[in-house]
Motif scaffolding. Structure first.
Motif, PDB file in Angstrom:
ATOM      1  N   ASN A  92      40.463  51.395  34.320  1.00 11.43           N
ATOM      2  CA  ASN A  92      40.902  50.042  33.994  1.00 11.43           C
ATOM      3  C   ASN A  92      39.877  48.969  34.374  1.00 11.43           C
ATOM      4  OD1 ASN A  92      43.394  50.807  32.940  1.00 11.43           O
ATOM      5  ND2 ASN A  92      44.286  50.938  34.979  1.00 11.43           N
TER       6      ASN A  92
ATOM      7  N   ASN B 151      39.366  52.614  40.503  1.00 12.88           N
ATOM      8  CA  ASN B 151      40.117  52.679  39.252  1.00 12.88           C
ATOM      9  C   ASN B 151      39.175  52.392  38.094  1.00 12.88           C
ATOM     10  OD1 ASN B 151      42.068  52.799  37.347  1.00 12.88           O
ATOM     11  ND2 ASN B 151      43.327  51.159  38.167  1.00 12.88           N
TER      12      ASN B 151
ATOM     13  N   GLN C 295      39.004  47.940  44.180  1.00 10.43           N
ATOM     14  CA  GLN C 295      39.866  48.199  43.017  1.00 10.43           C
ATOM     15  C   GLN C 295      39.052  48.719  41.840  1.00 10.43           C
ATOM     16  OE1 GLN C 295      41.764  44.387  42.558  1.00 10.43           O
ATOM     17  NE2 GLN C 295      43.473  44.940  43.870  1.00 10.43           N
TER      18      GLN C 295
END
Length: 127
Positions: free
Chosen positions: A113, A110, A106
């Motif tokens: 973020n 990404n 993750q």
């Protein structure tokens, strides 16, 4: 009398020893030259968690940093004092309700973020 606070001594000893898989509450108490029950009461008072949790969140936080930099789960486990990657996975599942590989993925996929995500995860460690 030593001017270094107990809080500073605890943090220093954990930082010096967390990579050792054999480091635990007994060894922390021994290094501080205090008994376990005194250590337990003081860590609750100072850090709002028990010494076992304090050692665990230190290891998990540093493993998290390595994973978000793209390091492999096995390497992160080794560098943060977990006996193997299975123990790291189990600690992540217990404390973060997620696996290290999913968190790594993750963060790597990404990047925008990443800091927000890390802040949420770190806050969940303090519960």
């Amino acid at each position: 009398m030593n001017n270094v606070s107990l809080e500073d001594r605890i943090i220093k000893i954990i930082k010096e020893n967390f990579t050792n898989p054999d480091f635990n509450v007994n060894k922390l108490a021994e290094e501080l030259n205090i008994n376990r029950s005194y250590l337990y009461k003081d860590t609750i008072k100072i850090f709002k968690c028990n010494p076992k949790h304090l050692i665990a969140i230190t290891r998990i936080s540093l493993a998290l940093e390595l994973l978000t930099k793209g390091e492999k789960v096995t390497y992160a486990a080794y560098k943060t004092g977990f006996i193997n990657s299975y123990n790291l996975r189990r600690a992540f599942k217990t404390r973060l309700n997620n696996t290290p590989s999913k968190i790594r993925k993750q963060c790597l996929h990404n990047n925008d973020n990443k800091e927000k995500f890390l802040k949420i995860i770190r806050n969940s460690l303090l519960k």
